[in-house]
Design a protein around this motif. Structure first.
Motif, short mmCIF file in Angstrom:
data_model
loop_
_atom_site.label_atom_id
_atom_site.label_comp_id
_atom_site.label_asym_id
_atom_site.label_seq_id
_atom_site.Cartn_x
_atom_site.Cartn_y
_atom_site.Cartn_z
N LYS A 76 0.83 -1.21 -0.12
CA LYS A 76 0.00 0.07 0.08
C LYS A 76 0.97 1.11 -0.17
O LYS A 76 1.89 1.27 0.76
CB LYS A 76 -1.01 0.06 1.31
CG LYS A 76 -2.23 -0.85 1.14
CD LYS A 76 -2.91 -0.71 2.33
CE LYS A 76 -4.10 -1.52 2.17
NZ LYS A 76 -5.12 -1.49 3.23
N ALA A 77 0.36 2.22 -0.48
CA ALA A 77 0.99 3.53 -0.87
C ALA A 77 -0.19 4.52 0.02
O ALA A 77 -0.92 4.10 0.52
CB ALA A 77 1.29 4.10 -2.46
N ARG A 78 0.32 5.88 -0.15
CA ARG A 78 -0.57 6.86 0.39
C ARG A 78 -1.93 6.95 -0.15
O ARG A 78 -2.83 7.00 0.33
CB ARG A 78 -0.07 8.12 0.56
CG ARG A 78 1.49 8.16 1.53
CD ARG A 78 2.00 9.72 1.34
NE ARG A 78 1.05 10.55 2.06
CZ ARG A 78 1.09 11.74 2.05
NH1 ARG A 78 2.53 12.39 1.76
NH2 ARG A 78 0.23 12.91 2.50
N ARG A 79 -1.93 6.70 -1.39
CA ARG A 79 -3.20 6.70 -2.36
C ARG A 79 -3.55 5.57 -2.82
O ARG A 79 -3.87 4.71 -2.22
CB ARG A 79 -3.15 8.04 -3.18
CG ARG A 79 -2.73 9.40 -2.58
CD ARG A 79 -4.17 10.03 -2.12
NE ARG A 79 -5.31 10.12 -3.26
CZ ARG A 79 -6.43 10.49 -2.90
NH1 ARG A 79 -6.92 10.71 -1.66
NH2 ARG A 79 -7.33 10.31 -3.87
N LEU A 80 -3.53 5.50 -3.94
CA LEU A 80 -4.03 4.48 -4.72
C LEU A 80 -3.16 3.09 -4.32
O LEU A 80 -1.82 2.99 -4.36
CB LEU A 80 -3.91 4.23 -6.24
CG LEU A 80 -4.67 3.71 -7.10
CD1 LEU A 80 -6.24 3.44 -6.74
CD2 LEU A 80 -4.54 3.57 -8.55
N HIS A 81 -3.70 2.10 -4.12
CA HIS A 81 -2.91 0.73 -3.73
C HIS A 81 -3.56 -0.71 -4.33
O HIS A 81 -4.68 -0.63 -4.51
CB HIS A 81 -2.94 0.72 -1.89
CG HIS A 81 -4.21 0.74 -1.56
ND1 HIS A 81 -5.06 -0.44 -1.40
CD2 HIS A 81 -5.20 1.50 -1.11
CE1 HIS A 81 -6.38 -0.32 -0.69
NE2 HIS A 81 -6.49 0.98 -0.40
N PRO A 82 -2.70 -1.59 -4.00
CA PRO A 82 -3.17 -2.79 -4.93
C PRO A 82 -4.53 -3.26 -4.10
O PRO A 82 -4.52 -3.29 -2.69
CB PRO A 82 -2.10 -3.75 -4.69
CG PRO A 82 -0.97 -2.97 -4.33
CD PRO A 82 -1.38 -1.61 -3.67
N SER A 83 -5.42 -3.47 -4.72
CA SER A 83 -6.63 -3.92 -4.12
C SER A 83 -6.66 -5.60 -3.44
O SER A 83 -6.07 -6.26 -4.12
CB SER A 83 -7.89 -4.31 -5.20
OG SER A 83 -9.10 -5.01 -4.64
N GLU A 84 -6.97 -5.53 -2.29
CA GLU A 84 -6.89 -6.75 -1.54
C GLU A 84 -7.86 -8.03 -2.06
O GLU A 84 -7.57 -9.30 -2.16
CB GLU A 84 -7.22 -6.69 -0.04
CG GLU A 84 -6.16 -5.90 0.70
CD GLU A 84 -6.81 -5.34 2.15
OE1 GLU A 84 -7.59 -5.91 2.66
OE2 GLU A 84 -6.04 -4.43 2.51
N ALA A 85 -9.01 -7.65 -2.46
CA ALA A 85 -9.91 -8.12 -3.19
C ALA A 85 -9.40 -8.82 -4.47
O ALA A 85 -9.51 -9.92 -4.77
CB ALA A 85 -11.31 -7.65 -3.46
N GLY A 86 -8.67 -7.76 -5.16
CA GLY A 86 -8.09 -8.19 -6.24
C GLY A 86 -7.01 -9.40 -6.32
O GLY A 86 -6.72 -10.31 -7.07
N ASP A 95 -15.10 -10.62 -10.89
CA ASP A 95 -14.78 -9.94 -9.87
C ASP A 95 -14.11 -8.55 -10.36
O ASP A 95 -14.30 -7.30 -9.49
CB ASP A 95 -13.81 -10.79 -9.09
CG ASP A 95 -14.43 -11.92 -8.27
OD1 ASP A 95 -15.53 -12.08 -8.31
OD2 ASP A 95 -13.65 -12.47 -7.75
N ALA A 96 -13.31 -8.51 -11.39
CA ALA A 96 -12.97 -7.29 -11.62
C ALA A 96 -14.02 -6.18 -12.04
O ALA A 96 -13.55 -4.84 -12.05
CB ALA A 96 -12.13 -7.62 -12.90
N ALA A 142 -4.37 -7.68 -8.57
CA ALA A 142 -4.47 -9.06 -9.46
C ALA A 142 -3.10 -9.57 -9.75
O ALA A 142 -2.76 -10.60 -9.48
CB ALA A 142 -5.42 -9.01 -10.61
N ALA A 143 -2.17 -8.46 -9.97
CA ALA A 143 -0.69 -8.81 -10.43
C ALA A 143 0.03 -9.58 -9.02
O ALA A 143 0.49 -10.50 -9.14
CB ALA A 143 0.00 -7.69 -10.76
N VAL A 144 -0.38 -8.87 -7.93
CA VAL A 144 0.23 -9.46 -6.75
C VAL A 144 -0.47 -10.81 -6.42
O VAL A 144 0.19 -11.73 -6.12
CB VAL A 144 -0.08 -8.59 -5.39
CG1 VAL A 144 -0.09 -8.98 -4.15
CG2 VAL A 144 0.34 -7.15 -5.64
#
Length: 401
Positions: A90-100, A128-129, A147-149
């Motif tokens: 996670k970053a301060r703003r946009l972060h990888p979706s846990e659901a993704g 889901d996407a 999803a990449a993660v």
């Protein structure tokens, strides 16, 4: 009784158990779609959805209970580790979706295990996407990045699975406990040597020696099974059949996983907490299966219907091609109940009642002695206690080493 208490769930499970290996929609597909449709009213996690989809796949593709147990564990571990990896990115703003991350990790594992389900898996991932980014909770989340993660974690889990010793061939060794295989080779004879998640080895909770054949304890328990066989009531017959096949695809792992997903959704667990419950549950069930089979093939112990040909096995109850001691139903159901009682203590009494009924079902069916059941319950509850003690905490991933 637990069987009636869970009638709504078991109706779905029973329908799925009757499905074939086609790509036709099953009761599990319909249930998963219903969960998605109701997600705005009740927070549904990707972990719960993919647990449901795993059952849908297993209902079509079949396989042994042990193979299904392994599949549930791998999917759940991938979900949890993917969520943790997404949180750490996670970053301060946009972060990888846990659901993704959870969705893609689940899809990667299932595609590796069931490549014939590629179209179904791709379709559910695409759904889901489209769905999860619409949730307010995902406002600052990037589904594609998640999803990449998840894909990377799924690949790591399958690399770990390639060395778990679950596909080792039987070495031809036998035992002196009087059990005779239905066909050769006996089923999953090397499963007790598989790599567990929590236990140090399959023998960590090795069951005590079963009674000597012909001893007073043996004869008393054999007489009990014979009495039930000669005088089964309609209720006992229904219980025997329900716990044999009526609780749906994937054996105890599928059944208790469905309960966990339902209870977690009702309690509004978020992605990390839901995936943690499912991971600990399914790792414990996997370990219980390993410990159980280590005992089974240490003793090669006879089953009641083999010891007394007058004992019958009811129609609709499959006869297993592996030894009796300890009882697999009791090993797995008690491991599941022990873990879920830790996460959902208000359900502990109902869960224990399920363990008791599952154990009695095998005595009613002529497949197990009471001492098989007792040993299985002791093993399963010991595994559950260990799993709850060693479960990952906070933001700690499950190690793959």
């Amino acid at each position: 009784m637990p069987r009636r208490f869970l009638i709504a769930l078991t109706a779905v499970l029973g329908l799925a158990a009757c499905s074939d290996a086609s790509n036709a929609p099953t009761a599990f597909d319909e249930a998963a779609a219903a969960m998605s449709a109701e997600a705005n009213a009740t927070r549904v996690t990707a972990a719960a959805l993919w647990n449901q989809r795993t059952r849908a796949i297993i209902s079509r593709r079949g396989g042994s209970a042990n193979a299904s147990t392994r599949a549930y564990a791998l999917v759940s571990v991938a979900q949890y580790d993917a969520v943790i990896a997404a949180e750490q990115a996670k970053a301060r703003r946009l972060h990888p979706s846990e659901a993704g991350a959870s969705s893609a990790a689940s899809a990667a594992v299932l595609l590796a295990l069931y490549p014939a389900e590629q179209a179904y898996i791709a379709g559910e991932l695409a759904a889901d996407a489209a769905y999860f980014p619409t949730l307010p909770s995902e406002r600052d989340a990037d589904f594609a990045a998640g999803a990449a993660v998840g894909r990377a974690v799924g690949a790591a889990v399958m690399a770990y699975a390639a060395t778990d010793r679950t596909r080792v061939a039987w070495d031809g060794s036998t035992g002196s406990g009087g059990w005779t295989p239905l066909v050769m080779p006996p089923q999953d004879a090397s499963w007790g040597n598989a790599r567990p998640w929590f236990m140090s080895s399959g023998a960590q909770f090795h069951p005590v020696d079963p009674p000597t054949i012909g001893s007073p304890e043996y004869l008393a328990d054999l007489a009990e099974v014979r009495a039930y066989s000669d005088n089964r009531t309609p209720e006992q017959l229904a219980i025997a059949r329900f716990w044999a096949t009526g609780y749906g695809a994937g054996g105890p792992a599928g059944y208790f996983g469905a309960l966990a997903a339902d209870w977690g959704t009702r309690q509004h667990l978020d992605e990390r907490r839901m995936s943690r419950v499912l991971a600990v549950l399914h790792m414990a069930i996997m370990d219980a299966s390993i410990g159980c089979y280590e005992g089974k093939y240490a003793y090669w112990y006879i089953r009641p219907y083999q010891a007394d040909p007058a004992i019958t096995v009811p129609s609709g109850v499959p006869v297993p091609n592996f030894p009796g001691y300890p009882s697999g139903h009791s090993c797995l159901s008690s491991a599941a109940a022990g873990v879920l009682s830790g996460f959902f203590p208000s359900e502990a009494d109902a869960l224990h009642a399920m363990v008791v009924e599952a154990g009695m079902s095998r005595i009613y069916a002529g497949l197990h002695f009471r001492f098989d059941v007792t040993a299985g319950q002791q093993l399963g509850y010991a595994v559950a206690e260990l799993a709850l003690r060693l479960a990952p905490n906070g933001h700690q991933p499950i190690p793959l080493e």
